[in-house]
Design a protein around this motif. Structure first.
Motif, mmCIF file in Angstrom:
data_model
loop_
_atom_site.group_PDB
_atom_site.id
_atom_site.type_symbol
_atom_site.label_atom_id
_atom_site.label_comp_id
_atom_site.label_asym_id
_atom_site.label_seq_id
_atom_site.Cartn_x
_atom_site.Cartn_y
_atom_site.Cartn_z
ATOM 1 N N PHE A 181 -32.971 -29.017 2.938
ATOM 2 C CA PHE A 181 -33.254 -27.600 2.731
ATOM 3 C C PHE A 181 -32.018 -26.768 3.063
ATOM 4 C CE2 PHE A 181 -35.028 -23.505 4.242
ATOM 5 C CZ PHE A 181 -35.737 -23.141 3.102
ATOM 6 N N HIS A 199 -33.521 -24.921 -2.215
ATOM 7 C CA HIS A 199 -34.495 -24.134 -1.461
ATOM 8 C C HIS A 199 -35.640 -23.766 -2.374
ATOM 9 C CE1 HIS A 199 -33.966 -19.726 -2.624
ATOM 10 N NE2 HIS A 199 -33.125 -20.351 -3.402
ATOM 11 N N TYR A 447 -42.210 -25.625 3.128
ATOM 12 C CA TYR A 447 -41.067 -24.730 2.953
ATOM 13 C C TYR A 447 -40.572 -24.275 4.308
ATOM 14 C CZ TYR A 447 -38.568 -20.472 1.503
ATOM 15 O OH TYR A 447 -37.661 -19.476 1.320
#
Length: 450
Positions: A181, A199, A447
């Protein structure tokens, strides 16, 4: 000759008076509003794969020179102990009192060359300190297409959604290497080098692709052609502007530049056109009542006290006992419908609630009440198709930040300001329920967890 921010504020009488009645129209992303419709385009980044054009609405500040890293470290709260070329991070800055200036994405492109990308607020702050301080640095500024003459320096595309990885493998003709990430990697698409940031803008798997503007259309066409079998959907500015509600990123908190050490010199340097505008039901004559801290927006984990930076001492005190926490507020469906219904009834209606994004000033600040008392502020608000809710991102006193707590959002201004986006209206109260930020479980677990 254009006015400075200091001159415009002096003419208005105060920073609050200028911001609440700013003559500027709301920011419009200078790309196609809808390719199909914003509802289907929102669904694409959750159900298939979406292509979003980020080339036109952001500012790039290219920074180079022997003191580039020292400047970034002196201004940013982030750690720069390890920041090699080919990596990126969310750059965050505060003023001398620890109040938030803003954030942007910082790319370390090549050895000693950086690109700070995003809203202009934190970019302006960094450039000011670089120009006025003892730094051997060079700036190349590429403003958005709203202010720039000519083409952008870079194209910037976002590929987002559960089929993003499969699309990338097809368009590059090779397996996509594992990239952590916010890690960067290089690809070849249509015979040209393409740089990427890993991302997910709306909490879904994604790649941000960028390179020289001259290559942009060639790369875009290759993506579109390869994307047909994956259900690729082109996303316009209306859907794009609402993506942050799913990832829980607050794009434009009011920058704490109007008071404190160095503010007079900064406002004399800043053009009035970049002051911004203030909207919402929260009102105070003291501009500092609108200020936030990094902790109010969930940026605490990015703060690193391993170096000296502007605001460090103040931020250490704030970090010991953060006052607010970022949450999602899901607005009551009946109350939202009732507010919209006033447009079809006699009398003064409620402030129009735009879909999918209802922000009507650059800095949206609405009151949040618990038992009739102020308990925080609500920021960006809008409709999330994939959850079928109207929601806002908010900074709430920690005592009321637990999921399930009931609050009230005050919607509309009293008195009505003179901003072009404000029509005659009356305030209404809309019930809401506290939820985590991000609201989407996928975004929280896949995320933010990274």
């Amino acid at each position: 000759m254009s006015l400075s921010a200091a001159e415009a504020i002096a003419q208005a009488g105060s920073a609050v008076e200028y911001l609440r009645n700013a003559p500027a129209r709301p920011t419009v992303f200078p790309v196609t509003p809808e390719f199909t419709n914003w509802r289907s385009e929102q669904r694409a980044w959750r159900e298939s794969v979406a292509l979003l054009d980020q080339s036109h609405h952001m500012t790039d500040l290219f920074i180079s020179g022997p003191d580039a890293l020292r400047l970034l470290s002196d201004v940013g709260v982030n750690s720069f102990a390890e920041f090699p070329a080919g990596s990126a991070k969310q750059f965050i800055a505060v003023n001398h009192d620890g109040h938030l200036i803003g954030d942007a994405i910082l790319f370390h492109l090549d050895e000693g060359r950086y690109d700070l990308v995003g809203w202009h607020m934190v970019i302006d702050w960094l450039q000011f300190h670089g120009e006025r301080g003892d730094y051997d640095v060079t700036f190349e500024r590429d403003g958005s297409s709203l202010v720039r003459a000519g083409d952008p320096a870079l194209y910037r595309y976002e590929i987002q959604g559960p089929r993003a990885l499969a699309l990338m493998e097809k368009v590059t003709g090779a397996p996509v290497p594992h990239t952590k990430f916010f890690g960067m990697a290089d690809f070849e698409i249509a015979g040209v080098r393409v740089r990427s940031l890993r991302h997910g803008m709306a909490g879904q798997p994604g790649f941000e692709l960028f390179g020289p503007w001259a290559d942009g259309e060639r790369v875009r066409q290759a993506i579109v052609e390869a994307g047909d079998e994956f259900g690729l959907v082109l996303v316009g500015s209306r859907a794009y502007s609402s993506a942050n509600l799913e990832s829980a990123w607050v794009p434009s908190p009011l920058p704490a530049v109007f008071t404190g050490e160095g503010s007079a010199e900064y406002l004399a340097w800043l053009p009035a056109a970049r002051i911004g505008s203030l909207a919402g039901s929260f009102t105070s004559a003291d501009i500092e009542d609108y200020y936030l801290t990094p902790y109010d927006l969930g940026y605490g984990r990015s703060v690193a006290f391993d170096h000296d930076f502007i605001g460090r001492a103040a931020l250490e005190a704030i970090a010991a006992s953060p006052r607010r926490k970022k949450v999602t507020l899901v607005w009551d469906a009946d109350d939202v419908a009732a507010a919209q219904r006033t447009l079809l009834e006699e009398g003064v209606p409620a402030k129009y609630i735009e879909f999918p994004k209802a922000r009507y000033g650059q800095y949206q600040v609405d009151r949040v009440l618990v038992d009739g008392k102020d308990a925080g502020i609500s920021h960006d608000c809008g409709y999330i198709v994939n959850e079928q809710v109207f929601a806002s991102l908010a900074s709430i006193d920690v005592a009321f930040a637990e999921p399930g707590i009931s609050v009230v959002v005050v919607w509309g201004e009293e008195p009505n300001s003179r901003k072009p986006a404000v029509e005659r209206h009356r305030q209404v109260q809309i019930r809401a329920t506290v939820h985590p930020a991000p609201y989407s479980r996928f975004a929280r677990e896949n995320y933010r967890a990274n």
